[in-house]
Write a protein that holds these residues in place. Structure first.
Motif, PDB file in Angstrom:
ATOM      1  N   GLU A 146       0.817  -1.216   0.000  1.00 60.81           N
ATOM      2  CA  GLU A 146       0.000   0.000   0.000  1.00 60.81           C
ATOM      3  C   GLU A 146       0.847   1.260   0.000  1.00 60.81           C
ATOM      4  N   SER A 147       2.152   1.141   0.226  1.00 64.10           N
ATOM      5  CA  SER A 147       3.031   2.304   0.227  1.00 64.10           C
ATOM      6  C   SER A 147       4.428   1.869  -0.185  1.00 64.10           C
ATOM      7  N   ARG A 193       6.488   0.190   2.690  1.00 66.54           N
ATOM      8  CA  ARG A 193       6.103  -1.211   2.878  1.00 66.54           C
ATOM      9  C   ARG A 193       6.612  -2.079   1.732  1.00 66.54           C
ATOM     10  N   ALA A 219       3.485   6.838  -6.517  1.00 67.01           N
ATOM     11  CA  ALA A 219       3.674   7.675  -5.337  1.00 67.01           C
ATOM     12  C   ALA A 219       4.205   9.057  -5.715  1.00 67.01           C
ATOM     13  N   ALA A 270      11.153   7.249   1.428  1.00 69.68           N
ATOM     14  CA  ALA A 270      10.522   5.965   1.713  1.00 69.68           C
ATOM     15  C   ALA A 270      11.482   5.031   2.442  1.00 69.68           C
TER      16      ALA A 270
END
Length: 363
Positions: free
Chosen positions: A101-102, A105, A312, A333
């Motif tokens: 989801e990101s 992750r 993103a 990130a």
């Protein structure tokens, strides 16, 4: 000999994957996992598969049934916990996109795959298209490349989680053409400027339309324009593509054979591409082959992360109104992944990376 698999997720896409597993002679459905056991049983009953075990825990059901791998078709927020648990239980994973989801992750999952030594493949199923492979071969006849464009206009009414997503087009659908652009160009994203918005008649909570322009390595530009609430004269689900190069132009409408056109004094012959299989069936077949010693499939987690990073970066650009550098997104990130990782072994693996791009194999 067929490979026993546990399917995790019994929603709409879960049912599609159930059909793909049934149809592949190299696969055996060992069980279906869903938090809603009635949904799991209903999907099996509709497929004529009463009696297949069901459960709410993928690792536990795999242990009970002797499954050799997991097919993770959960919602994006569940991708990380389900895949991490499977990898550390010694189970390879074929997962639906996005990888997580990101981006933090996603980096965690890449490190988890390194720690465990298990295969984790993200099913970017729209790469599995013979016409796309032919289009890529045509691209190689065009000399230096200048601009690749995608137009995507559809009006699906899904209901469910997509209608409530903050960025339904960019996160759930645009990741496919973004990933395809990387594949076609053999190039990686450098920066992006994106505008995202929601038409007044949209039935989505989040922004369902966007335009993004990426600079890719080598200087080529990739321009994407799309809408998920555009009824009438809809494009293919694969989008409509145009690639302009020094020696001509290649076109693909997403559903038919691509065509290439060059200067009159330099005609281009028809170019055949390889046949990678079709959609999720092709993705499943290459995953199964890899489990039996075949080559690493497209979409292996390290190779796939930058497709999510493109999303993103586009979302960030739309929010800030500024051009966004992809390396900035990656570094932030990475910092977040180190700070939030709960497994010591995964955090240590992340900390061992000398650079994120080098770890992902894209430097």
């Amino acid at each position: 000999m067929s490979t026993p698999l546990v399917l995790v997720g019994a929603g709409g896409m879960g049912r599609a994957w159930l059909g793909a597993i049934q149809a592949d002679p190299g696969a055996e459905l060992a069980g279906v996992v869903d938090l809603d056991l009635d949904a799991a049983r209903g999907a099996l009953a509709d497929a004529g598969l009463d009696g297949v075990p069901v459960g709410t825990d993928a690792v536990a059901l795999a242990g009970e049934t002797g499954a050799r791998a997991i097919v993770n078709v959960t919602v994006p927020a569940a991708h990380h916990p389900v895949t991490t648990a499977a990898l550390f239980a010694g189970l390879p994973v074929l997962g639906e996109k996005p990888v997580a989801e990101s981006v933090p992750r996603a980096l965690s999952l890449a490190a988890a795959a390194e720690v465990t030594g298990e295969l984790f493949v993200v099913s970017q199923s729209r790469r599995y298209n013979r016409q796309l492979f032919a289009f890529r071969e045509q691209a190689r006849t065009l000399g230096d490349l200048g601009v690749l464009t995608t137009e995507f206009f559809k009006a699906p009414r899904f209901g469910g989680f997509r209608d409530a997503m903050a960025h339904p087009l960019l996160l759930d659908m645009a990741i496919h053409p973004f990933d395809t652009a990387r594949f076609l160009l053999g190039a990686e994203p450098v920066s992006v400027y994106c505008e995202e918005f929601n038409p007044s008649w949209s039935w989505y909570d989040g922004d369902a339309a966007a335009t993004a322009v990426f600079e890719m390595t080598g200087g080529v530009r990739y321009a994407y324009t799309g809408s998920w609430c555009s009824p009438g004269r809809e494009t293919s689900w694969n989008g409509s593509w145009r690639l302009s190069g020094r020696d001509g132009t290649a076109l693909w409408d997403g559903d038919h054979e691509p065509v290439v056109d060059g200067p009159r004094d330099r005609p281009h012959d028809e170019v055949e591409g390889a046949d990678p299989g079709d959609g999720i069936a092709g993705s499943l077949a290459t995953f199964l082959a890899a489990l039996d010693g075949g080559p690493t499939p497209m979409g292996e987690v390290h190779e796939n992360v930058l497709s999510l990073v493109m999303v993103a970066a586009a979302v960030e650009s739309a929010a800030t109104g500024a051009k966004v550098l992809v390396d900035d997104v990656l570094e932030r990130a990475y910092t977040e992944a180190l700070a939030t990782e709960t497994r010591e072994d995964v955090r240590a693996q992340l900390a061992s990376w000398t650079s994120v791009r080098a770890a992902l194999g894209t430097s």
